[in-house]
Design a protein around this motif. Sequence first.
Motif, PDB file in Angstrom:
ATOM      1  N   THR A   1       0.840  -1.200   0.000  1.00 51.87           N
ATOM      2  CA  THR A   1       0.000   0.000   0.000  1.00 51.87           C
ATOM      3  C   THR A   1       0.875   1.251   0.000  1.00 51.87           C
ATOM      4  O   THR A   1       0.603   2.214  -0.734  1.00 51.87           O
ATOM      5  CB  THR A   1      -0.965  -0.009   1.200  1.00 51.87           C
ATOM      6  N   ALA A   2       1.944   1.239   0.801  1.00 57.81           N
ATOM      7  CA  ALA A   2       2.869   2.378   0.816  1.00 57.81           C
ATOM      8  C   ALA A   2       3.519   2.551  -0.555  1.00 57.81           C
ATOM      9  O   ALA A   2       3.670   3.679  -1.042  1.00 57.81           O
ATOM     10  CB  ALA A   2       3.932   2.168   1.890  1.00 57.81           C
ATOM     11  N   LEU A   3       3.879   1.447  -1.183  1.00 66.01           N
ATOM     12  CA  LEU A   3       4.509   1.508  -2.509  1.00 66.01           C
ATOM     13  C   LEU A   3       3.577   2.140  -3.529  1.00 66.01           C
ATOM     14  O   LEU A   3       3.969   3.042  -4.276  1.00 66.01           O
ATOM     15  CB  LEU A   3       4.902   0.097  -2.966  1.00 66.01           C
ATOM     16  N   LYS A   4       2.336   1.702  -3.563  1.00 69.20           N
ATOM     17  CA  LYS A   4       1.421   2.194  -4.599  1.00 69.20           C
ATOM     18  C   LYS A   4       0.909   3.608  -4.338  1.00 69.20           C
ATOM     19  O   LYS A   4       0.439   4.271  -5.249  1.00 69.20           O
ATOM     20  CB  LYS A   4       0.266   1.214  -4.827  1.00 69.20           C
TER      21      LYS A   4
ATOM     22  N   GLY B   1       4.168   9.951  -7.271  1.00 67.73           N
ATOM     23  CA  GLY B   1       4.952   9.701  -8.479  1.00 67.73           C
ATOM     24  C   GLY B   1       5.116   8.230  -8.834  1.00 67.73           C
ATOM     25  O   GLY B   1       5.858   7.890  -9.747  1.00 67.73           O
ATOM     26  N   ALA B   2       4.421   7.336  -8.103  1.00 68.34           N
ATOM     27  CA  ALA B   2       4.527   5.905  -8.405  1.00 68.34           C
ATOM     28  C   ALA B   2       4.034   5.649  -9.827  1.00 68.34           C
ATOM     29  O   ALA B   2       3.001   6.188 -10.242  1.00 68.34           O
ATOM     30  CB  ALA B   2       3.713   5.090  -7.414  1.00 68.34           C
ATOM     31  N   ASP B   3       4.779   4.881 -10.589  1.00 70.82           N
ATOM     32  CA  ASP B   3       4.379   4.585 -11.967  1.00 70.82           C
ATOM     33  C   ASP B   3       3.236   3.567 -11.981  1.00 70.82           C
ATOM     34  O   ASP B   3       3.056   2.798 -11.039  1.00 70.82           O
ATOM     35  CB  ASP B   3       5.576   4.078 -12.782  1.00 70.82           C
ATOM     36  N   LEU B   4       2.469   3.596 -13.065  1.00 74.43           N
ATOM     37  CA  LEU B   4       1.283   2.762 -13.167  1.00 74.43           C
ATOM     38  C   LEU B   4       1.613   1.273 -13.077  1.00 74.43           C
ATOM     39  O   LEU B   4       0.875   0.507 -12.459  1.00 74.43           O
ATOM     40  CB  LEU B   4       0.526   3.056 -14.466  1.00 74.43           C
ATOM     41  N   ALA B   5       2.726   0.849 -13.655  1.00 71.43           N
ATOM     42  CA  ALA B   5       3.106  -0.560 -13.595  1.00 71.43           C
ATOM     43  C   ALA B   5       3.305  -1.006 -12.147  1.00 71.43           C
ATOM     44  O   ALA B   5       2.865  -2.093 -11.747  1.00 71.43           O
ATOM     45  CB  ALA B   5       4.369  -0.814 -14.405  1.00 71.43           C
TER      46      ALA B   5
ATOM     47  N   ASP C   1      -1.444  -3.706  -6.754  1.00 76.46           N
ATOM     48  CA  ASP C   1      -2.866  -4.055  -6.676  1.00 76.46           C
ATOM     49  C   ASP C   1      -3.064  -5.554  -6.886  1.00 76.46           C
ATOM     50  O   ASP C   1      -3.877  -6.191  -6.187  1.00 76.46           O
ATOM     51  CB  ASP C   1      -3.684  -3.291  -7.719  1.00 76.46           C
ATOM     52  N   TYR C   2      -2.365  -6.127  -7.826  1.00 74.93           N
ATOM     53  CA  TYR C   2      -2.468  -7.562  -8.099  1.00 74.93           C
ATOM     54  C   TYR C   2      -2.082  -8.353  -6.846  1.00 74.93           C
ATOM     55  O   TYR C   2      -2.813  -9.237  -6.393  1.00 74.93           O
ATOM     56  CB  TYR C   2      -1.556  -7.928  -9.270  1.00 74.93           C
ATOM     57  N   ALA C   3      -0.933  -8.033  -6.284  1.00 71.95           N
ATOM     58  CA  ALA C   3      -0.464  -8.742  -5.087  1.00 71.95           C
ATOM     59  C   ALA C   3      -1.411  -8.512  -3.910  1.00 71.95           C
ATOM     60  O   ALA C   3      -1.713  -9.446  -3.159  1.00 71.95           O
ATOM     61  CB  ALA C   3       0.949  -8.296  -4.736  1.00 71.95           C
TER      62      ALA C   3
END
Length: 177
Positions: free
Chosen positions: A130-133, A137-141, A147-149
């Motif tokens: 959640t912190a990562l996404k 500036g987080a990229d869509l990939a 989200d998948y994980a």
Amino acid sequence: MSTRHILLGLLATGSSHGYDLKRRHDERFPQARPLAYGQVYTTLQRLVRDGLAEVDGTDSDGGPERTMYRATDDGARELAQWAGEIAPPAPFVTNEIFAKVVVSILSGSDPEAYLRAQRAAHMARMRELTALKTTPGADLASVLSADYALNHLDADLRWMTTTAARLTTLTAEVDPA
């Protein structure tokens, strides 16, 4: 799944021969690929070689003579160590988690405690993702990957909750003694 550890878990309930271990494996883990007899006997030979199991006589049980095996103290210790290791929270870990719940029941461990610890590991990984996404500036990939994980981890958590609520019934089915 670790065939070595699953067989040790099945031996935790007492001595058995390869044919019976294969049958019990296939009954206890219907979602897994059935074991081949050759795989069972090869694994048993390796367990004996490694001092984790030993020959415990023979039994004919009305048919051909079969070699009986039992877990050694070293085998029980290795099984306990493996069964207590938290599976890395990642997609598709439910099979390993289910195997560890069943082995916990068979070996007299606490499957409820294992599920609580596994749940904590999943929650920690979900916080990281959640912190990562949500990082500016987080990229869509990265967001889509997170989200998948997260969806897989959430499914695992729901499965763990359902399984914890059904442990009494599962215990009766897995270890009817």
